[in-house]
Design an enzyme around this catalytic site. Structure first.
Site, mmCIF file in Angstrom:
data_model
loop_
_atom_site.group_PDB
_atom_site.id
_atom_site.type_symbol
_atom_site.label_atom_id
_atom_site.label_comp_id
_atom_site.label_asym_id
_atom_site.label_seq_id
_atom_site.Cartn_x
_atom_site.Cartn_y
_atom_site.Cartn_z
ATOM 1 N N SER A 1 0.838 -1.205 0.000
ATOM 2 C CA SER A 1 0.000 0.000 0.000
ATOM 3 C C SER A 1 0.868 1.248 0.000
ATOM 4 O O SER A 1 2.018 1.221 0.473
ATOM 5 C CB SER A 1 -0.900 0.015 1.236
ATOM 6 O OG SER A 1 -1.537 1.268 1.394
ATOM 7 N N TYR B 1 -1.274 -0.771 10.187
ATOM 8 C CA TYR B 1 -1.391 -1.048 8.757
ATOM 9 C C TYR B 1 -0.137 -0.591 8.006
ATOM 10 O O TYR B 1 0.388 -1.307 7.152
ATOM 11 C CB TYR B 1 -2.629 -0.332 8.217
ATOM 12 C CG TYR B 1 -3.041 -0.729 6.813
ATOM 13 C CD1 TYR B 1 -3.707 -1.926 6.574
ATOM 14 C CD2 TYR B 1 -2.784 0.103 5.732
ATOM 15 C CE1 TYR B 1 -4.101 -2.278 5.289
ATOM 16 C CE2 TYR B 1 -3.181 -0.236 4.444
ATOM 17 C CZ TYR B 1 -3.832 -1.431 4.229
ATOM 18 O OH TYR B 1 -4.229 -1.779 2.956
#
Length: 249
Positions: A146, A159
């Protein structure tokens, strides 16, 4: 060979493929002729729908439930795929979750859940699948990381850490597996229109994106297609390719 079926005879496993980016990748690889295994953890009905979509393209597909963070479950499932399909030529590590919150309020359980699924899951699936890829001296692995693994994001310490870990993991695996003909790359999406982003404030997000728009799951799938099927990508390994509308400039 017909470019539309350039993956005919190949077997692809996509984790977290019942929706979002994973679903788009699964369908896209099915269009290219690959036999697609749709992994899911809880959304059985959705997984079956993806399988039916792929089968309607004239390509074999089946769903398989297992928890990517559970080593025994992963190993048993990979062995089942080998027994049923004969090989695994393509692995897309896509399964991921979010448990957002500012660091000072983040619970250890929120940290552990995200790291277990988003990072440990990539480790376990890659380790298990690579045993077979190393024997056949060929394979393509794409890890979905990501943009936040590259630039960070408030409220996503867990995350961000997991996705940054995936990038380092990708580089190491690429070096370890290169001599056996296995390519390992990572794709780093920015903000993509999925269920995971639909609750976000789009107006604020768009200000940070030079192209001033969110990406689509199909655009991510097209990049993955290139990495696993195109002869033009045969000399690419260990790379993290951003597809984020310019956020990482």
């Amino acid at each position: 060979m017909n470019q539309k079926k350039c993956l005919s005879g190949k077997v692809a496993l996509i984790t977290g493929a019942s929706r979002g980016i994973g679903k788009a990748i699964a369908i896209s690889l099915g269009k290219l002729g690959a036999e697609v295994i749709v992994n899911y953890s809880s959304s059985e009905e959705r997984a079956k729908e993806v399988v039916e979509q792929i089968r309607s393209l004239g390509t074999n597909s089946y769903e398989l439930k297992f928890n990517v963070a559970d080593e025994e479950s992963v190993n048993e499932s990979i062995n089942k795929i080998i027994e049923k399909s004969g090989s695994i030529d393509i692995l897309i590590n896509n399964a991921g979750i979010t448990r957002d919150g500012l660091l000072m309020r983040m619970k250890s359980s929120q940290w552990d859940e995200v790291l277990n699924t988003n990072l440990k899951g990539v480790f376990l699936c890659t380790k298990s699948v690579s045993k077979f890829m190393l024997k056949q001296r060929a394979g393509k692995i794409v890890n979905i990381t990501s943009i936040v693994g590259l630039i960070g994001n408030p409220g996503q310490a867990n995350y961000s850490a997991a996705k940054a870990g995936v990038i380092g993991f990708t580089k190491t695996c690429a070096k370890e597996f290169a001599s056996r003909g296995i390519q390992v790359n990572a794709v780093a999406p920015g903000f993509i229109e999925t269920e995971m982003t639909e609750k976000l404030n789009y107006e604020d997000i768009l200000k940070a994106i030079p192209l001033n728009k969110l990406g689509s799951t199909e655009e991510i799938a097209s990049l993955v297609d290139f990495l696993v099927s195109s002869t033009a990508s045969e000399y690419i390994t260990g790379q993290t390719i951003s597809i984020d509308g310019g956020m990482n400039i």
